[in-house]
Design an enzyme around this catalytic site. Structure first.
Site, PDB file in Angstrom:
ATOM      1  N   TRP A 261     -12.891   8.440  -9.288  1.00  0.00           N
ATOM      2  CA  TRP A 261     -12.219   7.309  -8.658  1.00  0.00           C
ATOM      3  C   TRP A 261     -13.117   6.077  -8.590  1.00  0.00           C
ATOM      4  CZ3 TRP A 261      -7.214   7.562  -8.261  1.00  0.00           C
ATOM      5  CH2 TRP A 261      -6.579   8.797  -8.051  1.00  0.00           C
TER       6      TRP A 261
ATOM      7  N   THR B 192       9.299  -5.352   4.204  1.00  0.00           N
ATOM      8  CA  THR B 192       7.930  -5.386   3.705  1.00  0.00           C
ATOM      9  C   THR B 192       7.870  -6.298   2.485  1.00  0.00           C
ATOM     10  OG1 THR B 192       8.339  -3.410   2.348  1.00  0.00           O
ATOM     11  CG2 THR B 192       7.438  -3.073   4.548  1.00  0.00           C
TER      12      THR B 192
ATOM     13  N   GLU C 237       4.948  -2.812   9.388  1.00  0.00           N
ATOM     14  CA  GLU C 237       5.368  -1.608  10.109  1.00  0.00           C
ATOM     15  C   GLU C 237       4.764  -1.492  11.505  1.00  0.00           C
ATOM     16  OE1 GLU C 237       5.500  -0.487   5.693  1.00  0.00           O
ATOM     17  OE2 GLU C 237       4.344  -1.801   7.005  1.00  0.00           O
TER      18      GLU C 237
ATOM     19  N   LYS D 194      -8.447   5.673 -11.485  1.00  0.00           N
ATOM     20  CA  LYS D 194      -9.018   6.952 -11.893  1.00  0.00           C
ATOM     21  C   LYS D 194      -9.497   6.847 -13.333  1.00  0.00           C
ATOM     22  CE  LYS D 194      -8.504  11.826 -10.946  1.00  0.00           C
ATOM     23  NZ  LYS D 194      -7.623  12.875 -10.387  1.00  0.00           N
TER      24      LYS D 194
END
Length: 534
Positions: free
Chosen positions: A432, A183, A328, A427
Site C-alpha cells: 500500500w 454528500t 454525516e 496498491k
C-alpha cells in the site's frame, strides 16, 4: 422539569429577543444588505405562514438553490421553524444531478436565487414533484415569461406581502427532520443525510464550546462555508445562538471580494475551506493592505498544506484552527483549540464533547493501541448518522460507531490527524502507498500551491501513483524538482512515476480537490463508471 423541545427555531428567537439589532450582513451587487436579527426573525416567521398557505405540511421537503445570502438564511428558519425539511441543493451540480437528488427527496417546493433561475427551464421538467417555486431575491429572468413554471412561481417579497402570516414555531417533536443534505460525491455516489432538530441543536452546543469554535456576542463571523454544504458547518445556528454578527458573502468568494468583506465589516472569525484563504492572501499580496480585526480562521474540508498554514498565520497575523468533519456528522467531529494550535502541527484537534472516536483495522476490530498508530477511523455521538436517506440499512456497527472511510492517527495528546481516505490508497506490487503522506511532503515545497496524488492502473504493478500539482502563482516548477524533493522522505517505490503540472486544480462543489475528476483526466478511470450519479 418541564419538557423543552430542542428545535432550531429557538436560536433565532433567542437572537431576536436579546440581540435584536445585531446584524446579518449579506454581500450583493453594488454593496451589502443589512438587517437586524429581530426584523429578520419576523420576516422569516411570516414566510413560514406564507409557505403553509401554499399547501405545504410538516415533513414536506423544500429545496433551496442559493448562495450564502440573507434570503437563504431567512428560508432556513422559515422552513425548519414550521416543521418543513430544508433541503439545501448545490448550485454547482449539473441539471441532471440536481434533478436526481430532488426526485429522490420528493421536494414539493423549490426556493431559488434569481441568478440561478435560468436553471429552472431545464430542471423543472425533470422534477415532477415540484409544485411551487419561490424566487428568493430580485426578479424572474426576462426571457422566462413563456415558461410553464412561471405560473406556479412567486417572488419572495410578493409572497410575503400577499400571504405572509405569523405562525407558532417549534410545535413538534425535537426528533423530527429539520434539514436534508447530500454528500458531495467526491468519493462516490451522493447520499442523503437527514438532520433532526435535536441533532442540530446538540451539534450547535458542541461547536460553541470554548475549545471548539468558541463564539461570543463580540464576534463578527464571516461564513464562507456554503450554506448548501452540511448546514454551512452549523454556522447558521451557532452564530445567532450567541448573538454574534453574521456576514454572508453571496455568490462571490474570490480573494478580492472576501478581503473587502473581512476589512469593511471588521470580521474577527472567518470560516471556510483553505482554498478560499489562499485567494485572499494572493489578493493582498498583489494589492497590499491589512486585515487588522481578523483574529482567527477556521479551516476544514480537506488537509491544508503546512506552507499555506504558515503563510496565513504570518501574512494575516491570525490563529489558524484546523478541524475535521463530514456531512454525516452534522458535520463537526474534531477541532483544534483556538488557543493551543502550535505551528507545524497538522492535526485536526481533539473530539469535542458529545462525540467519541476509535481506530480499527480494516475488518472493524478495535486496535488494542489507539495512540501513535494509523487505523480506520470510526465515530459515535448524538449528531452522527444512523442510516442514509431512504435507506433501510443501518450504517453503525454493533457498538454504535460510524465507519468514516478515513485513515487516521491519534497523537499522545489526543489530537486526530487524517492520513487519507481508505479508498484512495494505492496498491502497488501488493503493497500500500498512502497518497496523503506524499501530498503532505510535496505541499511543503515553497512553489507548490495545491497537490494531489492519485492511482493509475499499471500492467506490471497493479497501480502506480501520479502526482498532480498546481504551482504557486508566478513560480516556476519542474517535475524533476518535485521528485527530488520526495527522495529520501518516502520509500523509493512510493515516488510517483508521473508528474502532471496543472494551471488550476479541479475543485469539487465543496471546495475540496476533485479526485474523481483527476482520476478521469490522469488516472485512466471513466468518471461515469466510478460515480454513475454525477
Amino acid at each position: 422539569m418541564p419538557s423543552y423541545s430542542l428545535t432550531v427555531d429557538k436560536f433565532l428567537e433567542h437572537a431576536a429577543k436579546w440581540w435584536g439589532q445585531r446584524e446579518v450582513v449579506s454581500a450583493q451587487a453594488g454593496g451589502t444588505d443589512h438587517i437586524g436579527y429581530a426584523a429578520l426573525r419576523d420576516r422569516s416567521n411570516c414566510l413560514s405562514g406564507a409557505l403553509r398557505s401554499l399547501g405545504l405540511h410538516p415533513g414536506d421537503r423544500v429545496g433551496t438553490l442559493g448562495w450564502n445570502t440573507r434570503h437563504h438564511f431567512e428560508m432556513y428558519y422559515a422552513t425548519m421553524g414550521a416543521g418543513f425539511v430544508c433541503h439545501t441543493l448545490n448550485p454547482r451540480y449539473t441539471v441532471e444531478h440536481l434533478a436526481a437528488i430532488i426526485n429522490e427527496a420528493g421536494d414539493r417546493a423549490l426556493a431559488v436565487t434569481s441568478s440561478l433561475a435560468t436553471f429552472l427551464d431545464a430542471l423543472l421538467p425533470l422534477c415532477p414533484t415540484i409544485e411551487h417555486v419561490v424566487v428568493m431575491d430580485g426578479e424572474l429572468p426576462g426571457d422566462s415569461s413563456a415558461q410553464e413554471w412561471t405560473a406556479r412561481s412567486w417572488l419572495l417579497e410578493t409572497l410575503l406581502d400577499q400571504r405572509g402570516t405569523p405562525v407558532a414555531w417549534g410545535e413538534f417533536d425535537e426528533e423530527v427532520p429539520a434539514g436534508l443534505c447530500y454528500t458531495s460525491g467526491t468519493t462516490g455516489p451522493p447520499k442523503g443525510v437527514l438532520y433532526t432538530h435535536r441533532g442540530n441543536y446538540l451539534h450547535t452546543l458542541r461547536v460553541l464550546q470554548a475549545d471548539a469554535i468558541a463564539l461570543t456576542d463580540r464576534d463578527v463571523v464571516l461564513a464562507a462555508v456554503p450554506m448548501f454544504h452540511a448546514n454551512g458547518w452549523g454556522l447558521p445556528f451557532a452564530v445567532p445562538a450567541v448573538g454574534a454578527k453574521l456576514v454572508l458573502p453571496g455568490r462571490h468568494a474570490d480573494g478580492a471580494s472576501l478581503a473587502a468583506l473581512l476589512r469593511d465589516e471588521k470580521v474577527t472569525v472567518a470560516v471556510g475551506v483553505h482554498t478560499l484563504w489562499l485567494g485572499v492572501i494572493d489578493h493582498l499580496g498583489a494589492v497590499g493592505g491589512e486585515l487588522p480585526d481578523l483574529e482567527r480562521i477556521l479551516i476544514g474540508g480537506s488537509s491544508c498544506p503546512e506552507t499555506l498554514i504558515r503563510r496565513m498565520e504570518e501574512r494575516l497575523g491570525v490563529r489558524i484552527q484546523t478541524s475535521w468533519g463530514m456531512t454525516e456528522l452534522y458535520p463537526t467531529g474534531t477541532m483544534a483549540s483556538p488557543a493551543r494550535r502550535s505551528l507545524g502541527n497538522q492535526t485536526s484537534g481533539r473530539p469535542v464533547m458529545g462525540v467519541d472516536i476509535r481506530l480499527t483495522d480494516a475488518d472493524g476490530k478495535t486496535l488494542s493501541r489507539q495512540r501513535g498508530v494509523t487505523g480506520h477511523l470510526r465515530i459515535k455521538g448524538a449528531s452522527v448518522i444512523d442510516r442514509y436517506y431512504r435507506s433501510d440499512v443501518d450504517v453503525l456497527d454493533d457498538d454504535g460507531y460510524f465507519e468514516t472511510g478515513d485513515l487516521a492517527s491519534i497523537d499522545e495528546d489526543g489530537n486526530l490527524a487524517i492520513r487519507g481516505r481508505s479508498k484512495d490508497l494505492i496498491k502497488s506490487g501488493g503493497e500500500w502507498i498512502n497518497p496523503s503522506e506524499i501530498e503532505d511532503i510535496v505541499g511543503q515545497h515553497a512553489a507548490v500551491s495545491l497537490v494531489a496524488v492519485i492511482g493509475r492502473a499499471d500492467e506490471k504493478w497493479g497501480e502506480r501513483p501520479v502526482l498532480v500539482v498546481e504551482p504557486r502563482g508566478g513560480m516556476a516548477l519542474e517535475s524533476a524538482e518535485l521528485l527530488a524533493w520526495l527522495k529520501g522522505k518516502v520509500a523509493d517505490w512510493w515516488i510517483p512515476d508521473r508528474v502532471e503540472l496543472v494551471s488550476a486544480m479541479p475543485l469539487a462543489a465543496t471546495g475540496k480537490i476533485d479526485k474523481l475528476r483527476l482520476r478521469s483526466t490522469f488516472g485512466g478511470i471513466d468518471l461515469d463508471d466510478e460515480n454513475p450519479d454525477c
